[in-house]
Design a protein around this motif. Structure first.
Motif, PDB file in Angstrom:
ATOM      1  N   GLN A   1     -37.785 -42.580  28.341  1.00  0.00           N
ATOM      2  CA  GLN A   1     -37.894 -41.267  27.718  1.00  0.00           C
ATOM      3  C   GLN A   1     -37.508 -41.268  26.241  1.00  0.00           C
ATOM      4  OE1 GLN A   1     -35.696 -39.488  31.295  1.00  0.00           O
ATOM      5  NE2 GLN A   1     -37.079 -37.831  30.764  1.00  0.00           N
TER       6      GLN A   1
ATOM      7  N   HIS B   1     -34.267 -46.242  36.033  1.00  0.00           N
ATOM      8  CA  HIS B   1     -34.656 -44.847  35.827  1.00  0.00           C
ATOM      9  C   HIS B   1     -36.190 -44.811  35.722  1.00  0.00           C
ATOM     10  CE1 HIS B   1     -32.941 -40.769  34.332  1.00  0.00           C
ATOM     11  NE2 HIS B   1     -34.246 -40.596  34.486  1.00  0.00           N
ATOM     12  N   TRP B   2     -36.827 -45.370  36.749  1.00  0.00           N
ATOM     13  CA  TRP B   2     -38.254 -45.186  37.041  1.00  0.00           C
ATOM     14  C   TRP B   2     -39.238 -46.114  36.334  1.00  0.00           C
ATOM     15  CZ3 TRP B   2     -38.347 -39.089  36.556  1.00  0.00           C
ATOM     16  CH2 TRP B   2     -37.381 -38.557  37.424  1.00  0.00           C
TER      17      TRP B   2
ATOM     18  N   ASN C   1     -31.523 -43.996  39.538  1.00  0.00           N
ATOM     19  CA  ASN C   1     -31.571 -42.582  39.213  1.00  0.00           C
ATOM     20  C   ASN C   1     -32.570 -41.882  40.123  1.00  0.00           C
ATOM     21  OD1 ASN C   1     -31.149 -40.185  37.348  1.00  0.00           O
ATOM     22  ND2 ASN C   1     -33.375 -40.377  37.331  1.00  0.00           N
ATOM     23  N   GLU C   2     -32.111 -40.895  40.860  1.00  0.00           N
ATOM     24  CA  GLU C   2     -32.982 -40.022  41.638  1.00  0.00           C
ATOM     25  C   GLU C   2     -34.057 -40.779  42.419  1.00  0.00           C
ATOM     26  OE1 GLU C   2     -34.561 -36.826  39.291  1.00  0.00           O
ATOM     27  OE2 GLU C   2     -32.589 -36.059  38.781  1.00  0.00           O
TER      28      GLU C   2
ATOM     29  N   TYR D   1     -30.351 -29.086  38.669  1.00  0.00           N
ATOM     30  CA  TYR D   1     -31.032 -28.180  37.734  1.00  0.00           C
ATOM     31  C   TYR D   1     -31.224 -26.780  38.306  1.00  0.00           C
ATOM     32  CZ  TYR D   1     -31.795 -32.246  34.850  1.00  0.00           C
ATOM     33  OH  TYR D   1     -31.588 -33.344  34.060  1.00  0.00           O
TER      34      TYR D   1
ATOM     35  N   GLU E   1     -26.407 -35.389  35.454  1.00  0.00           N
ATOM     36  CA  GLU E   1     -27.410 -34.652  34.676  1.00  0.00           C
ATOM     37  C   GLU E   1     -27.317 -33.179  35.032  1.00  0.00           C
ATOM     38  OE1 GLU E   1     -31.560 -35.799  34.970  1.00  0.00           O
ATOM     39  OE2 GLU E   1     -31.029 -37.924  34.902  1.00  0.00           O
TER      40      GLU E   1
ATOM     41  N   TRP F   1     -27.845 -33.189  30.296  1.00  0.00           N
ATOM     42  CA  TRP F   1     -29.179 -33.714  30.050  1.00  0.00           C
ATOM     43  C   TRP F   1     -29.823 -32.790  29.041  1.00  0.00           C
ATOM     44  CZ3 TRP F   1     -31.633 -38.158  31.160  1.00  0.00           C
ATOM     45  CH2 TRP F   1     -32.975 -38.227  30.749  1.00  0.00           C
TER      46      TRP F   1
ATOM     47  N   GLU G   1     -40.714 -35.953  28.669  1.00  0.00           N
ATOM     48  CA  GLU G   1     -40.369 -35.348  29.957  1.00  0.00           C
ATOM     49  C   GLU G   1     -41.463 -35.666  30.990  1.00  0.00           C
ATOM     50  OE1 GLU G   1     -37.738 -34.341  31.418  1.00  0.00           O
ATOM     51  OE2 GLU G   1     -38.857 -33.685  33.172  1.00  0.00           O
ATOM     52  N   TRP G   2     -41.638 -36.949  31.286  1.00  0.00           N
ATOM     53  CA  TRP G   2     -42.509 -37.416  32.366  1.00  0.00           C
ATOM     54  C   TRP G   2     -43.893 -36.765  32.311  1.00  0.00           C
ATOM     55  CZ3 TRP G   2     -40.271 -41.720  33.165  1.00  0.00           C
ATOM     56  CH2 TRP G   2     -38.882 -41.812  33.117  1.00  0.00           C
TER      57      TRP G   2
ATOM     58  N   PHE H   1     -35.266 -30.698  26.272  1.00  0.00           N
ATOM     59  CA  PHE H   1     -34.001 -30.563  26.995  1.00  0.00           C
ATOM     60  C   PHE H   1     -32.793 -30.935  26.133  1.00  0.00           C
ATOM     61  CE2 PHE H   1     -36.554 -30.758  30.914  1.00  0.00           C
ATOM     62  CZ  PHE H   1     -35.781 -30.075  31.860  1.00  0.00           C
TER      63      PHE H   1
HETATM   64  C1  FCB Z   1     -34.475 -35.465  36.088  1.00  0.00           C
HETATM   65  C2  FCB Z   1     -34.686 -36.849  35.510  1.00  0.00           C
HETATM   66  C3  FCB Z   1     -34.555 -36.909  34.010  1.00  0.00           C
HETATM   67  C4  FCB Z   1     -35.142 -35.689  33.327  1.00  0.00           C
HETATM   68  C5  FCB Z   1     -34.649 -34.417  33.974  1.00  0.00           C
HETATM   69  C6  FCB Z   1     -35.174 -33.149  33.340  1.00  0.00           C
HETATM   70  O1  FCB Z   1     -35.157 -35.371  37.300  1.00  0.00           O
HETATM   71  O2  FCB Z   1     -33.754 -37.753  36.056  1.00  0.00           O
HETATM   72  O3  FCB Z   1     -35.154 -38.104  33.597  1.00  0.00           O
HETATM   73  O4  FCB Z   1     -36.500 -35.788  33.274  1.00  0.00           O
HETATM   74  O5  FCB Z   1     -34.971 -34.420  35.333  1.00  0.00           O
END
Ligand code: FCB
Length: 473
Positions: free
Chosen positions: A23, A124-125, A168-169, A300, A376, A423, A430-431, A439
């Motif tokens: 990112q 992280h992806w 991460n996630e 979030y 985050e 975050w 942002e993906w 953000f």
């Molecule tokens: C999370 C991700 C991070 C970012 C936030 C907004 O899911 O871990 O990379 O994109 O959302």
């Protein structure tokens, strides 16, 4: 607005910000970095808004020294970043790219020199594309390769590292990547998502083992995007739908990590896609449940869930959602995700409700045997530079203030919360939304790369300085 008291956090509470390699770094083709599945995904038509890519991103790779200075000016006590696997091992396995490791060594040393704790996420992806092309997380071998990659990283960076986060996630990697299809590699198959899910947990296990036998003694954890899942009503069908989503988001991670098995009700529910679980081998459960030192939580927004056939009844309560399309994730779980009509949302369209964070941390405080960190939390806002060149992001300050109050309330309710990472340090890629969502606490002017601390950055610096929040009226 009601009057709010000043609050403080426990001594030693760790204040940080977070970013991720793909990112922010850019320099996608430099110093021997290999391609990742996200480089490929960005180039597939229709995957990422405006066809944006990570080629340049925030150009952090070249601006690292200046970014370190920025962090120091913000008074950060910790910085969570991620290591790009394809920068370290361009082909995913085999020869190590020393230039890649050197970049992270300079980052870790630069943080230490400024008294900022380095907190590294190993994945992280951005999976190396070579591994992606060989089947990615559908392959058990990818988990084994992750263990080897981790061993190479800890060898080079173990001394001086502050905390390690394996993944991460992984929910997003498995379910957004393989079932819902909005993240790389963009597949839509529930059975595949399950297999990916298991292999990601196995990768976590292999990484924990490698970290434990490498140099340094930084605590080891994993970051999950667990959900504050709420049923739309007390109707048994809504409660059952919410229980399934809780199973998919929360218990399908917490049970294997802390109790050594997948939740029985989930395994029973899986039906047609259960063959995805045939990838489990003897010994996996014990490896996945190996002790960790902390749990990272990303939060979030809460999720409100109804049974699809109850969606109309929910609409009468001001909760709206679309019945799931046949063959989709929602259909497989017989669950409709609802939004509250008129509720405040961020620029992502995500409902703002800090009580979800309090609820989640309080639950985890009671259920999980390790300390917690919010790794985050933050908001996308419609930020712009005003005629003085400044970004006055009052909405973000309100969001962060409310969520920190919720975190404090969870501590009061018994949660062992040790730190908080906003975050993000700066606006970034942002993906699938590309650069359209901001953000950051620091604004990034993409054409020039200029960094402009927003009002929220100055506010956060004060929060860190006072280890708490000022009163508000
Ligand atoms: C999370 C991700 C991070 C970012 C936030 C907004 O899911 O871990 O990379 O994109 O959302």
């Amino acid at each position: 607005m009601t009057e709010q008291e000043p609050i403080s956090f426990p001594d030693g509470f760790l204040w940080g910000t977070a970013t991720a390699s793909f990112q922010v770094e850019g320099a996608a083709h430099e110093d021997g970095r290999g391609q990742s599945i996200w480089d490929r995904f960005c180039r597939e038509p229709g995957r990422v808004l405006h066809g944006d890519t990570g080629d340049v991103a925030c150009d952090h790779y070249h601006r690292m020294e200046a970014d370190l200075e920025l962090m120091s000016e913000l008074g950060l006590r910790a910085y969570r970043f991620s290591i790009a696997w394809p920068r370290v091992l361009p082909e995913g396995r085999g020869a190590v790219n020393q230039a890649g490791l050197d970049f992270y060594r300079r980052l870790v040393d630069g943080l230490r020199a400024r008294d900022i704790l380095p907190v590294a996420t190993l994945y992280h992806w951005d999976l190396p594309d070579t591994l992606g092309q060989a089947g990615g997380w559908l392959q058990r071998d990818t988990a084994e390769a992750f263990g080897d990659y981790t061993a190479a990283v800890v060898e080079a960076l173990g001394e001086g590292m502050g905390m390690w986060i394996t993944l991460n996630e992984p929910w997003c990697s498995a379910w957004l990547g393989y079932a819902i299809g909005v993240h790389a590699p963009g597949r839509t198959d529930m059975g595949e998502a399950l297999a990916a899910h298991h292999h990601l947990l196995l990768a976590h296990a292999r990484a924990v083992a490698a970290l434990r036998s490498g140099p340094g003694n930084a605590p080891v954890g994993i970051t999950l995007n667990l959900g504050a899942v709420r049923a739309a009503s007390d109707h048994p069908d809504d409660l059952a739908a919410a229980r399934r989503i809780d199973g998919n988001h929360n218990r399908i991670f917490l049970d294997p990590l802390f109790a050594g098995h997948y939740p029985d009700d989930m395994v029973e529910w899986m039906g047609d896609w259960r063959p995805g679980l045939s990838v489990i081998s003897e010994g996996d459960a014990a490896a996945i449940a190996a002790p960790i030192d902390f749990l990272g939580v990303n939060y979030y927004s809460p999720a409100t869930v109804a049974a699809p056939e109850r969606a109309l009844a929910s609409a009468a309560e001001g909760l709206v959602g679309l019945a799931p399309e046949p063959g989709t994730f929602g259909d497989a779980y017989r669950a409709t995700m609802l939004s509250r009509l008129g509720a405040p949302t961020t620029a992502m369209g995500w409902e703002i409700d800090s009580s979800g964070l309090q609820e989640l941390l309080t639950r985890l405080g009671a259920e999980v045997p390790v300390p917690l960190y919010v790794t985050e939390n933050g908001a996308a806002c419609e930020d712009y530079r005003n005629c003085d060149g400044e970004v006055v992001d009052t909405e973000r300050i309100d969001y962060l203030d409310a969520h920190l109050r919720a975190a404090r309330a969870a501590i009061d309710a018994g949660a062992d919360l040790r730190g908080y990472f906003a975050w993000s340090l700066m606006d970034n890629f942002e993906w699938s939304y590309g650069y359209s969502k901001r953000f950051g606490l620091v604004y990034v002017d993409y054409p020039t790369g200029e960094r402009v601390p927003k009002a929220s950055a100055r506010w956060y610096k004060e929060v860190i300085g006072r280890n708490g929040l000022a009163g508000r009226s």
